[in-house]
Scaffold this motif. Structure first.
Motif, PDB file in Angstrom:
ATOM      1  N   THR A   1       0.805  -1.234   0.000  1.00 29.44           N
ATOM      2  CA  THR A   1       0.000   0.000   0.000  1.00 29.44           C
ATOM      3  C   THR A   1       0.831   1.273   0.000  1.00 29.44           C
ATOM      4  N   ARG A   2       2.055   1.202   0.465  1.00 32.31           N
ATOM      5  CA  ARG A   2       2.825   2.411   0.726  1.00 32.31           C
ATOM      6  C   ARG A   2       3.106   3.247  -0.519  1.00 32.31           C
TER       7      ARG A   2
ATOM      8  N   GLY B   1       7.137  -8.259  12.062  1.00 32.24           N
ATOM      9  CA  GLY B   1       6.763  -7.631  10.799  1.00 32.24           C
ATOM     10  C   GLY B   1       7.603  -6.393  10.538  1.00 32.24           C
ATOM     11  N   GLN B   2       7.195  -5.639   9.522  1.00 31.26           N
ATOM     12  CA  GLN B   2       7.890  -4.405   9.145  1.00 31.26           C
ATOM     13  C   GLN B   2       7.011  -3.631   8.173  1.00 31.26           C
ATOM     14  N   ASP B   3       6.980  -2.344   8.300  1.00 29.85           N
ATOM     15  CA  ASP B   3       6.331  -1.374   7.409  1.00 29.85           C
ATOM     16  C   ASP B   3       5.136  -0.663   8.033  1.00 29.85           C
ATOM     17  N   ALA B   4       4.672  -1.103   9.204  1.00 29.81           N
ATOM     18  CA  ALA B   4       3.561  -0.432   9.893  1.00 29.81           C
ATOM     19  C   ALA B   4       2.323  -0.299   9.024  1.00 29.81           C
ATOM     20  N   GLN B   5       2.007  -1.357   8.272  1.00 35.13           N
ATOM     21  CA  GLN B   5       0.781  -1.354   7.480  1.00 35.13           C
ATOM     22  C   GLN B   5      -0.437  -1.385   8.403  1.00 35.13           C
ATOM     23  N   LEU B   6      -1.543  -0.877   7.897  1.00 34.86           N
ATOM     24  CA  LEU B   6      -2.752  -0.785   8.714  1.00 34.86           C
ATOM     25  C   LEU B   6      -3.186  -2.151   9.232  1.00 34.86           C
TER      26      LEU B   6
END
Length: 372
Positions: A61-62, A267-272
């Motif tokens: 998504t980023r 995890g990684q990326d702080a997705q919703l």
């Protein structure tokens, strides 16, 4: 290096003014290791020409939601008369090579590229360089004569994932505790750095009993996790390492299907969806790499190169790429986000709002976590 949240309020204010419509109210921000302020004032303001921005895929998504609009807004702020030509490779290195050639043919002065494949992109970087076009490598370090690079400290990301996993295991952490490790794509040099940092952090403290690449794909990661469960036995696994949140989604599904609950998952990326899993207790933490300072730094580098300025005020270190080129670099600082600091990191930064996180499905868990 300064803490990534020191200028969150300022960054959020800028983004909310410039990108309210484009980012749909989501204005994630954090501090860079550099100020990303114009280095040449008048020359940047009066500059003209075009900058190419090539991003690798649109599954995560980023890129479309954050990196692209943040980059475009920063270029507009620094050099109002400069245009940004954008293309997304859709996960194909071959398509990205064609896009670079199109940018060259269109006469762009600078190309900012997040390589889908860091090795295959070398021929394109060489072609751009031969035409006098400057190249900024974004997030992943491309091979070839790259002029500047911005990313996060990727070894540090892996270290945070390793120490975070040990902390999540608590008293169950031991040299005999069996861990399943699902890494990113082998074509991505960042994945190797995440892996190096992670394995260095857990060496002698945990037993990596299964290690495979999930190729940054949730379905592949789910398949690998299921294979690990079948090979090791569900009751013998202490936790799961996922290099990013996309793959963590697939691994979480495999864990659920195997009747595994309460085990640590990284995890990684702080997705919703990852933040929601953290709230619900099915993912232990994520690594937050704020998109705005990375995009801002890349935009500043691109404008500096367009106007013939040095990138030294931003690129305060160097990285050597796979082809042996020493590249000026700006490496930003990642932050571990767990249930305890969601509000003070991704919410305070405006990356995600509490209503976005706390949908009806997660309302009770949010209340328990103090997200109201």
């Amino acid at each position: 290096m300064k803490h990534p949240l020191q200028r969150a309020a300022t960054a959020t204010a800028v983004v909310s003014l410039v990108l309210a419509a484009a980012a749909c109210g989501k204005t994630g921000s954090a501090s860079s290791s550099s100020s990303a302020s114009p280095s040449s004032g008048g020359s940047a303001v009066s500059a003209s020409g075009s900058i190419g921005l090539l991003l690798p895929e649109n599954t995560t998504t980023r890129y479309e939601q954050f990196d692209k609009p943040y980059f475009e807004a920063k270029v507009k702020q620094l050099a109002p008369n400069v245009t940004v030509n954008y293309a997304n490779a859709g996960g194909s290195a071959q398509v990205q090579a064609q896009q670079v050639q199109t940018m060259i043919n269109e006469g762009v002065k600078v190309i900012v590229v997040d390589p889908q494949d860091s090795t295959q992109i070398k021929a394109s970087v060489d072609a751009a360089h031969a035409k006098g076009i400057k190249v900024v490598s974004y997030d992943r370090l491309a091979e070839g004569p790259v002029d500047a690079y911005v990313s996060f400290d990727n070894v540090r990301v892996g270290q945070l994932q390793g120490t975070g996993l040990i902390d999540a295991l608590g008293s169950k952490a031991s040299p005999s505790a069996k861990i399943v490790e699902i890494d990113g794509a082998q074509s991505d040099p960042n994945a190797a750095q995440f892996k190096s940092g992670f394995q260095g952090a857990v060496k002698g403290k945990l037993d990596i009993a299964y290690d495979a690449s999930g190729q940054w794909l949730p379905d592949v990661a789910a398949q690998k996790a299921t294979a690990a469960i079948n090979q090791l036995g569900a009751h013998n696994i202490a936790g799961f390492y996922s290099a990013n949140d996309e793959m963590a989604a697939g691994i979480a599904t495999s864990m659920k299907n195997a009747g595994l609950s309460g085990l640590p998952l990284t995890g990684q990326d702080a997705q919703l969806d990852a933040i929601q899993r953290i709230v619900a207790g099915t993912q232990s933490f994520t690594i937050y790499k704020a998109y705005k300072p990375e995009a801002d730094s890349a935009a500043q580098m691109a404008v500096d190169l367009l106007t013939g300025q040095s990138t030294a005020s931003i690129a305060n270190t160097t990285q050597t790429n796979g082809s042996g080129n020493k590249v000026p670099a700006d490496l930003l600082t990642p932050v571990l986000v767990n249930k305890d600091n969601i509000k003070s990191t991704v919410v305070a930064d405006g990356l995600w709002t509490i209503p976005q996180i706390c949908t009806p499905t997660y309302a009770a868990a949010c209340k328990s976590a103090g997200l109201e």
